[in-house]
Design a protein around this motif. Structure first.
Motif, PDB file in Angstrom:
ATOM      1  N   ARG A  40       2.674  -3.745  11.160  1.00  0.00           N
ATOM      2  CA  ARG A  40       1.970  -5.028  11.233  1.00  0.00           C
ATOM      3  C   ARG A  40       0.459  -4.845  11.068  1.00  0.00           C
ATOM      4  O   ARG A  40      -0.073  -3.737  11.184  1.00  0.00           O
ATOM      5  N   GLU A  41      -0.219  -5.952  10.834  1.00  0.00           N
ATOM      6  CA  GLU A  41      -1.679  -5.939  10.729  1.00  0.00           C
ATOM      7  C   GLU A  41      -2.279  -5.827  12.134  1.00  0.00           C
ATOM      8  O   GLU A  41      -1.647  -6.220  13.120  1.00  0.00           O
ATOM      9  N   GLY A  42      -3.509  -5.328  12.201  1.00  0.00           N
ATOM     10  CA  GLY A  42      -4.185  -5.152  13.478  1.00  0.00           C
ATOM     11  C   GLY A  42      -4.231  -6.423  14.309  1.00  0.00           C
ATOM     12  O   GLY A  42      -4.025  -6.390  15.528  1.00  0.00           O
ATOM     13  N   GLU A  43      -4.470  -7.563  13.662  1.00  0.00           N
ATOM     14  CA  GLU A  43      -4.568  -8.834  14.396  1.00  0.00           C
ATOM     15  C   GLU A  43      -3.246  -9.156  15.087  1.00  0.00           C
ATOM     16  O   GLU A  43      -3.229  -9.756  16.161  1.00  0.00           O
ATOM     17  N   GLU A  44      -2.144  -8.801  14.451  1.00  0.00           N
ATOM     18  CA  GLU A  44      -0.825  -9.093  15.045  1.00  0.00           C
ATOM     19  C   GLU A  44      -0.615  -8.266  16.317  1.00  0.00           C
ATOM     20  O   GLU A  44      -0.064  -8.755  17.296  1.00  0.00           O
ATOM     21  N   LEU A  45      -1.058  -7.017  16.289  1.00  0.00           N
ATOM     22  CA  LEU A  45      -0.918  -6.161  17.471  1.00  0.00           C
ATOM     23  C   LEU A  45      -1.795  -6.690  18.598  1.00  0.00           C
ATOM     24  O   LEU A  45      -1.368  -6.757  19.752  1.00  0.00           O
TER      25      LEU A  45
END
Ligand SMILES: O=S(=O)([O-])[S-]
Length: 126
Positions: A40-45
């Motif tokens: 996943r993208e950093g924002e999702e984490l």
């Protein structure tokens, strides 16, 4: 040339790869020699949390992280290890399994339903 939708591609990928339940992924993680990669993208984490032992490798860089000949290579992409990929819902990870197989990773699978299914199964996140 005929075109395919994203979901056509995901469906085709899932028919050819190992699709693991969250419970099975958790079980494999306790065996010690399995690497769990979060695509996943950093924002999702940041927004949704993560699975504690996972390694973050956003899908956009997948081929470059996986190629041992490149400076971007991440050591977690090790062809001798069992690798399980996951994303948010299981789409990106299904496609990514196919990509890694093309790159010579033979022991690679993904988590069906992704992080969402992991959470719905009541498994721990951080
Ligand atoms: O790729 S996805 O299933 O996380 S939307």
């Amino acid at each position: 040339m005929s075109s395919k939708s994203a979901m056509d591609m995901v469906k085709e990928a899932k028919a050819l790869i190992e699709n693991l339940s969250p419970a099975r992924v958790q079980e494999e993680m306790t065996s010690g020699d399995t690497v769990l990669i979060d695509l996943r993208e950093g924002e999702e984490l940041e927004r949704d949390g993560k699975i504690e032992s996972s390694v973050h490798a956003p899908r956009g860089m997948l081929e470059f992280y996986a190629d041992a000949a490149l400076p971007y290579h991440k050591p977690e992409f090790d062809k001798t290890k069992r690798i399980i990929l996951h994303c948010a819902g299981g789409g990106r990870s299904a496609l990514a399994v196919q990509t890694l197989k093309m790159m010579g990773f033979d022991n690679v699978a993904h988590m069906e339903g992704g992080f969402k299914a992991w959470k719905e199964a009541g498994l721990p996140t951080v």
